[in-house]
Structure formats: structure tokens, C-alpha cells
Motif scaffolding. Structure first.
Motif, mmCIF file in Angstrom:
data_model
loop_
_atom_site.group_PDB
_atom_site.id
_atom_site.type_symbol
_atom_site.label_atom_id
_atom_site.label_comp_id
_atom_site.label_asym_id
_atom_site.label_seq_id
_atom_site.Cartn_x
_atom_site.Cartn_y
_atom_site.Cartn_z
ATOM 1 N N ALA A 306 0.831 -1.205 0.000
ATOM 2 C CA ALA A 306 0.000 0.000 0.000
ATOM 3 C C ALA A 306 0.862 1.250 0.000
ATOM 4 O O ALA A 306 0.529 2.246 -0.655
ATOM 5 N N MET A 307 1.970 1.214 0.711
ATOM 6 C CA MET A 307 2.852 2.380 0.743
ATOM 7 C C MET A 307 3.551 2.577 -0.602
ATOM 8 O O MET A 307 3.765 3.720 -1.034
ATOM 9 N N ALA A 308 3.898 1.493 -1.273
ATOM 10 C CA ALA A 308 4.462 1.624 -2.616
ATOM 11 C C ALA A 308 3.463 2.298 -3.538
ATOM 12 O O ALA A 308 3.827 3.136 -4.374
ATOM 13 N N SER A 309 2.188 1.940 -3.401
ATOM 14 C CA SER A 309 1.140 2.572 -4.210
ATOM 15 C C SER A 309 1.036 4.059 -3.886
ATOM 16 O O SER A 309 0.894 4.902 -4.784
ATOM 17 N N GLN A 310 1.086 4.403 -2.605
ATOM 18 C CA GLN A 310 1.043 5.809 -2.208
ATOM 19 C C GLN A 310 2.218 6.583 -2.798
ATOM 20 O O GLN A 310 2.053 7.695 -3.306
ATOM 21 N N ASP A 322 -5.633 8.002 -12.249
ATOM 22 C CA ASP A 322 -7.047 7.786 -11.929
ATOM 23 C C ASP A 322 -7.578 6.513 -12.586
ATOM 24 O O ASP A 322 -7.454 6.322 -13.805
ATOM 25 N N ASN A 323 -8.164 5.649 -11.751
ATOM 26 C CA ASN A 323 -8.834 4.416 -12.191
ATOM 27 C C ASN A 323 -7.902 3.408 -12.850
ATOM 28 O O ASN A 323 -8.366 2.476 -13.518
ATOM 29 N N LEU A 324 -6.604 3.585 -12.662
ATOM 30 C CA LEU A 324 -5.656 2.643 -13.234
ATOM 31 C C LEU A 324 -5.118 1.703 -12.147
ATOM 32 O O LEU A 324 -5.157 2.002 -10.955
ATOM 33 N N THR A 325 -4.620 0.560 -12.577
ATOM 34 C CA THR A 325 -4.151 -0.476 -11.658
ATOM 35 C C THR A 325 -2.676 -0.278 -11.320
ATOM 36 O O THR A 325 -1.836 -0.169 -12.214
ATOM 37 N N PHE A 326 -2.390 -0.264 -10.021
ATOM 38 C CA PHE A 326 -1.003 -0.284 -9.569
ATOM 39 C C PHE A 326 -0.503 -1.724 -9.502
ATOM 40 O O PHE A 326 0.606 -2.030 -9.931
ATOM 41 N N ALA A 387 8.547 -4.612 -2.431
ATOM 42 C CA ALA A 387 7.693 -3.445 -2.651
ATOM 43 C C ALA A 387 8.395 -2.389 -3.501
ATOM 44 O O ALA A 387 7.747 -1.641 -4.242
ATOM 45 N N SER A 388 9.725 -2.314 -3.394
ATOM 46 C CA SER A 388 10.480 -1.361 -4.215
ATOM 47 C C SER A 388 10.377 -1.726 -5.692
ATOM 48 O O SER A 388 10.255 -0.850 -6.559
ATOM 49 N N GLU A 389 10.423 -3.028 -5.981
ATOM 50 C CA GLU A 389 10.258 -3.469 -7.366
ATOM 51 C C GLU A 389 8.818 -3.299 -7.824
ATOM 52 O O GLU A 389 8.557 -3.015 -8.997
ATOM 53 N N ALA A 390 7.870 -3.451 -6.900
ATOM 54 C CA ALA A 390 6.466 -3.211 -7.254
ATOM 55 C C ALA A 390 6.260 -1.758 -7.662
ATOM 56 O O ALA A 390 5.461 -1.456 -8.555
ATOM 57 N N LEU A 391 6.962 -0.839 -7.002
ATOM 58 C CA LEU A 391 6.892 0.575 -7.374
ATOM 59 C C LEU A 391 7.370 0.768 -8.806
ATOM 60 O O LEU A 391 6.713 1.434 -9.622
ATOM 61 N N ILE A 392 8.524 0.187 -9.127
ATOM 62 C CA ILE A 392 9.064 0.291 -10.480
ATOM 63 C C ILE A 392 8.070 -0.273 -11.493
ATOM 64 O O ILE A 392 7.769 0.355 -12.517
ATOM 65 N N ASN A 393 7.559 -1.457 -11.201
ATOM 66 C CA ASN A 393 6.650 -2.119 -12.138
ATOM 67 C C ASN A 393 5.335 -1.368 -12.282
ATOM 68 O O ASN A 393 4.800 -1.234 -13.387
ATOM 69 N N GLY A 394 4.798 -0.877 -11.166
ATOM 70 C CA GLY A 394 3.533 -0.143 -11.217
ATOM 71 C C GLY A 394 3.638 1.125 -12.025
ATOM 72 O O GLY A 394 2.730 1.462 -12.800
ATOM 73 N N LEU A 395 4.729 1.861 -11.875
ATOM 74 C CA LEU A 395 4.913 3.089 -12.638
ATOM 75 C C LEU A 395 5.108 2.789 -14.123
ATOM 76 O O LEU A 395 4.565 3.495 -14.995
ATOM 77 N N ARG A 396 5.861 1.760 -14.416
ATOM 78 C CA ARG A 396 6.062 1.400 -15.829
ATOM 79 C C ARG A 396 4.744 0.967 -16.477
ATOM 80 O O ARG A 396 4.547 1.158 -17.682
#
Length: 537
Positions: A306-310, A322-326, A387-396
Motif C-alpha cells: 500500500a505504501m508503494a502505491s502511495q 485515476d482508475n488505473l491499476t497499480f 515493494a520497491s520493485e512493485a513501485l518500479i513495475n507499477g509506474l512502468r
């Protein structure tokens, strides 16, 4: 050359799904043998509900947790109750439950039994599918993640060589810790402990003493640490272990560069206390109207999804999220539509735009600051995980331009819910995930490269970790490379990053070893907490 990656995702991490055929393809697994084979309480292939054994303990706790204040629910049981709970819990929630041997629990201690409740299959690259199976004292886990307190000296070590001749170097120290107050600095290299030759000794008793000093569990006498400074000077420091407050965010600052004002932030862990520190940093960046952002996550082993998403939202803002998947979670084939831990219907994790009350696991009404950037530089290493890799993947996944400076990340696209039973918290891989584009196969890590070819390749440069300069200073190697790339779009001339001694895992993180045996371990960061649902209002 064929390259294979696996998909992963977690509540704060990611998960693994074989992208190519071969030994790692679970579709080739035969169903578990169900031929009855019994002892007094175990029948091969037959699994009772885990709730029948939950909190039935050989040594039940009483009273309330010193960390959470919650009353213990333990009742008297025995070690077989604990092992049968692990067995049924694994069979229900483990991602690769059908690849676990159903061995007689009688032949194992409780911890030994848990350690073998995992797949031994490998991916096509030859790595074990599951490198993240581990357990930890519940009080230790809660103290670190909820109270932001760890016991020790306040030193984050870089283990370069764990067998003689050993080498470990100070990465950084926690503010206000015994190490920081004594004057230890980034780049200091350990030579001796209480006159024991740390580098060369092979004596078992001395190795035991070293492990007890480096990984203390209780307060003790002062220890003499002999370290060699970057300048070559050798200095003795007297340190005593104590409870140390962890500061997940260091060095939030504005760097005035030729290309504009650059925000810099060293982010070490996705734990609860990081939320307020991240918000303060991004408010500073907002007020300063920065032109670019560098997130230093080279030592961030993970934490809360959740913090990576934030954090992803704070980088980008509502217009791009908006309305996109992390992150989208997937569990084993017993649970195609429902989270087996929370009982909730599976829904994508969005980009969270509000503060979270992590104690109650609910959103507040406070909006997060955001920068509206469409590009971010991230400093990485083999310790950048979960979670750090999830941040990278979510942004990409939403086409944010992520540029990596440093080394290949750890490759943890898996996730789990840390689960307590009888005083031990167990971590077993339970889900995988993907970003908005459905990608999550980076089990060999995200690879910085000037010329991306494969999906896990990320625009960027291989840059060696620089222990000769303080983190956050413009002369430090990775940050300097990011600033150069911002201005020129080119990698520095020397781009060969050092390779870690070995890929770290949650069960086998940095350890002090003799030439033949592992003697102790540090628990690495993990990523988890149950996903948070958007409020109805």
C-alpha cells in the motif's frame, strides 16, 4: 539467447509465474499422491482445516502483546498441533501448494518442518522458484514494522564477502544510534571485534562470538569495533547494542543543478513510520517546484505494498493514475476469485491518493501531495527488493518513464501475508501480481541498461555503489550518474556495477560464514500487510 522471467506481485511485493516451459512449469506437476499413509494424527494427502490447529501451542502465550496491546489467543496444545496448522495453512494458501512434499511432521521440529514446506522446483534460469520462505519472532517482526524499532547498533552493513577473507562495509547509520553518535561513517570497513580478526579467523568459537556481536538479541557489554576509514586510517570504536529507532527516510533535499532543481530522497524501508516522512519530503519537493526527482532505493528491501502505491501516486498525481491499476494480485488455483487470507473478492490495487491509518488499516480523509511527474530516476542495487520493485513495475505499467541507475534489483515478484502462530510469524509465498499492462515477470530482477530489449530491461545505467562518498552528495557515484544522465542522456564512462557475492533471499540473507558452514542470519525486509480497500465515502 532466450531469456525467461517469472511474474510476481505481492501486497507489497510481486509474484512468480513461469513465462517459459521447463522445470519451473507447474503445469507438468502430477497431482499429489493420496494413497493413505498414516500415523496417529497425520494422513498423507488428507488435509483438515487449518483453523482446527490455529493457536494451539506447545508453549502458549498469555496476557497481551507489548507491541500491539492485543490479547493473545493461544491455548495449550503440542508441537504436532503447530505443525499440522503449518501443513494445512500451506496447502490452502501457498502459491505452489501442489509442489510441496507431504512429509510426516513427526520427523521434524516445528521450524524444520516449516522450512521444507515449499517448492524445490527451479525456474528456467536455474534459480529456485521460492527464495523467500522464512520465519521470524512475532515480537521482533511487529517491533520493527509497527514501532520502527530494531535492536542493534544502528548500522546497515554491505556484506561483500561472507567467508574468509571477509569484507563488510558500513552502508549508512541510523540517526541518533550508537554507531552514528560514535562517528561511524559510510565506507568504514570492519577489521576486528574485541581483537578477534574478523577478516581471517576460521575458529568456530570466534565465529560464534562475531555473530553474537553483529546480530545481538539483548543488551550487553561494550564491544570494540576496529574499522578502517576510507582515508586508510584505522580507528577503534566502543559500541553497545540497544533499541534503535529506524528512520526509513534520509537526506530529503533539493539539489541545485544546471538542468534545474532536483529532488533527492533516500528511502530505505516501506514501513509504517515512513508515511509521514515521505509526505514531508514530497511537500518540500512541491513547494520547491522541482524539475526532476531521484529516489535512492538501493537498500530498500521492501515493506507495505500500500505504501508503494502511495509513493507512486506522490510521484505522478491523479491525472496519470485515476482508475488505473497499480498491482493486481493472483493466488493459487484454489482461489481464482477470492483472497484466501482476507476473504475479499479480488480487486486491483489502485494508486492510493490518501493517507492511511495503518494501525486500523483504513484510509483517512487527508490527500497526499503529488508532483505530477512523468519521469523518475531510481537508484537500485541487488538489495532493492519486493515493494520497491512493485513501485518500479507499477509506474512502468502506466507509461511513467522510469530510469534506473545502479545494479540489477533482487527479483522478488512474490508476496505473502505474515501470519503469526504461537509466537512465530511465518512468511510463505501466497500470491503473484502484475501491473496495468499485465506484466510482472521479473524474477531475475529489473536490469538497468542503455538499450532495453527484454521486458524486464529498464532504461538506465549500470553504476557501481560508491562507498567513498556520503549518500545524497552530488559526488556519490549513483547520484552523480543520475545527474549526468538528466543533463546529457548518457551513461557515465565506467558502467560496470559490481556483482553481489550471491543473490540474497529472505531465508538466506547476509551471513557470517566459515568456509563450510553458515552460522547466523539477518532477517531481510519483507513486504506485506493486507490490501486496503477504498472507503465507500
Amino acid at each position: 539467447m532466450i531469456r525467461c522471467f517469472t511474474l510476481t506481485v505481492s501486497s507489497s511485493l510481486l509474484l512468480l509465474v513461469s513465462g517459459c516451459g521447463g522445470a519451473g512449469d507447474s503445469s507438468s506437476i502430477e497431482p499429489a499422491v493420496t494413497t493413505p499413509q498414516t500415523n496417529s494424527r497425520w494422513t498423507r494427502g488428507l488435509f483438515e482445516d487449518a483453523s482446527l490447529f490455529k493457536d494451539r501451542c506447545l508453549a502458549p502465550r498469555s496476557g497481551t502483546s507489548s507491541v500491539t496491546g492485543e490479547e493473545y489467543t493461544d491455548v495449550a496444545g503440542d508441537s504436532m498441533d503447530e505443525k499440522l496448522w503449518l501443513r494445512s495453512w500451506t496447502n490452502n494458501t501457498y502459491l505452489w501448494y501442489d509442489e510441496v512434499d507431504d512429509n510426516d511432521p513427526t520427523n521434524f521440529s516445528t521450524i524444520q518442518y516449516f522450512e521444507q514446506l515449499k517448492t524445490d522446483f527451479r525456474t528456467d534460469s536455474g534459480s529456485f522458484k521460492d527464495n523467500f520462505h522464512f520465519s521470524q519472532s512475532t515480537e521482533e517482526y511487529l517491533t520493527r514494522t509497527q514501532s520502527s524499532i530494531a535492536f542493534g547498533y544502528g548500522i546497515s552493513w554491505e556484506f561483500i564477502q561472507a567467508t574468509a577473507p571477509r569484507r563488510i562495509i558500513v552502508r549508512y547509520t541510523e540517526p541518533g544510534s550508537p554507531a552514528a553518535q560514535a562517528g561511524l561513517e559510510r565506507g568504514d570497513e570492519l577489521l576486528a571485534l574485541n581483537d578477534i580478526d574478523f577478516v581471517h579467523t576460521e575458529d568456530r568459537d570466534e565465529i560464534d562470538a562475531i555473530n553474537q556481536i553483529l546480530f545481538p538479541t539483548s543488551a550487553g557489554a561494550e564491544t570494540k569495533f576496529t574499522l578502517r576509514k576510507v582515508s586508510g586510517e584505522q580507528i577503534d570504536y566502543q559500541l553497545s547494542a540497544q533499541s534503535v529507532v529506524i528512520s526509513p527516510v534520509h537526506n530529503a533535499k533539493i539539489i541545485n543543478a544546471e538542468m534545474g532543481d532536483i529532488g533527492y530522497l533516500q528511502f530505505n524501508s516501506h514501513i509504517q513510520s515512513a508515511q509521514s516522512q515521505l509526505i514531508s519530503a514530497f511537500e518540500l519537493f512541491n513547494t520547491s517546484h522541482i524539475d526532476a526527482l531521484v529516489l535512492d532505493m538501493r537498500y530498500n528491501g521492501g515493506g507495505l505494498l500500500a505504501m508503494a502505491s502511495q509513493l507512486a501516486y506522490m510521484v505522478t498525481g491523479s491525472a496519470q493514475t485515476d482508475n488505473l491499476t497499480f498491482n493486481q494480485l493472483t493466488f493459487n488455483n484454489k482461489h481464482p476469485n477470492t483472497d484466501p487470507v482476507t476473504g475479499r473478492t479480488l480487486q486491483p490495487t489502485r494508486f492510493y491518493s490518501r493517507e492511511i491509518d495503518y494501525d486500523r488499516n483504513v484510509f483517512t480523509n487527508n490527500s497526499l501531495p503529488s508532483l505530477g511527474l512523468n519521469r523518475v530516476y531510481i537508484l537500485t542495487s541487488g538489495a532493492t527488493c519486493s515493494a520497491s520493485e512493485a513501485l518500479i513495475n507499477g509506474l512502468r505499467g502506466i507509461d511513467i518513464d522510469v530510469v534506473l541507475m545502479g545494479d540489477t534489483t533482487c527479483g522478488k515478484p512474490y508476496g505473502f501475508y505474515p501470519t503469526d502462530n504461537c509466537g512465530t510469524t511465518y512468511f510463505t509465498i501466497q500470491f503473484q501480481g502484475s501491473n496495468q499492462k499485465g506484466f510482472g515477470e521479473y524474477s531475475d530482477g529489473f536490469i538497468p541498461t542503455p538499450n532495453p530489449i527484454f521486458e524486464a530491461d529498464v532504461q538506465g545505467c549500470l553504476v557501481e555503489d560508491d562507498f567513498n562518498h556520503a549518500l545524497g552528495t552530488v559526488d556519490e557515484g549513483m547520484l552523480n550518474a543520475a545527474l549526468q544522465h538528466l543533463q546529457t542522456g548518457q551513461c557515465p564512462v565506467q558502467t560496470a556495477a559490481k556483482s553481489p557475492v550471491k543473490r540474497l533471499s529472505a531465508t538466506d540473507s547476509l551471513k557470517i560464514q566459515t568456509s563450510s558452514s553458515i552460522l547466523d542470519a539477518i532477517i531481510v525486509e519483507n513486504a506485506i500487510n493486507q490490501p486496503i480497500s477504498e472507503p465507500s465515502n
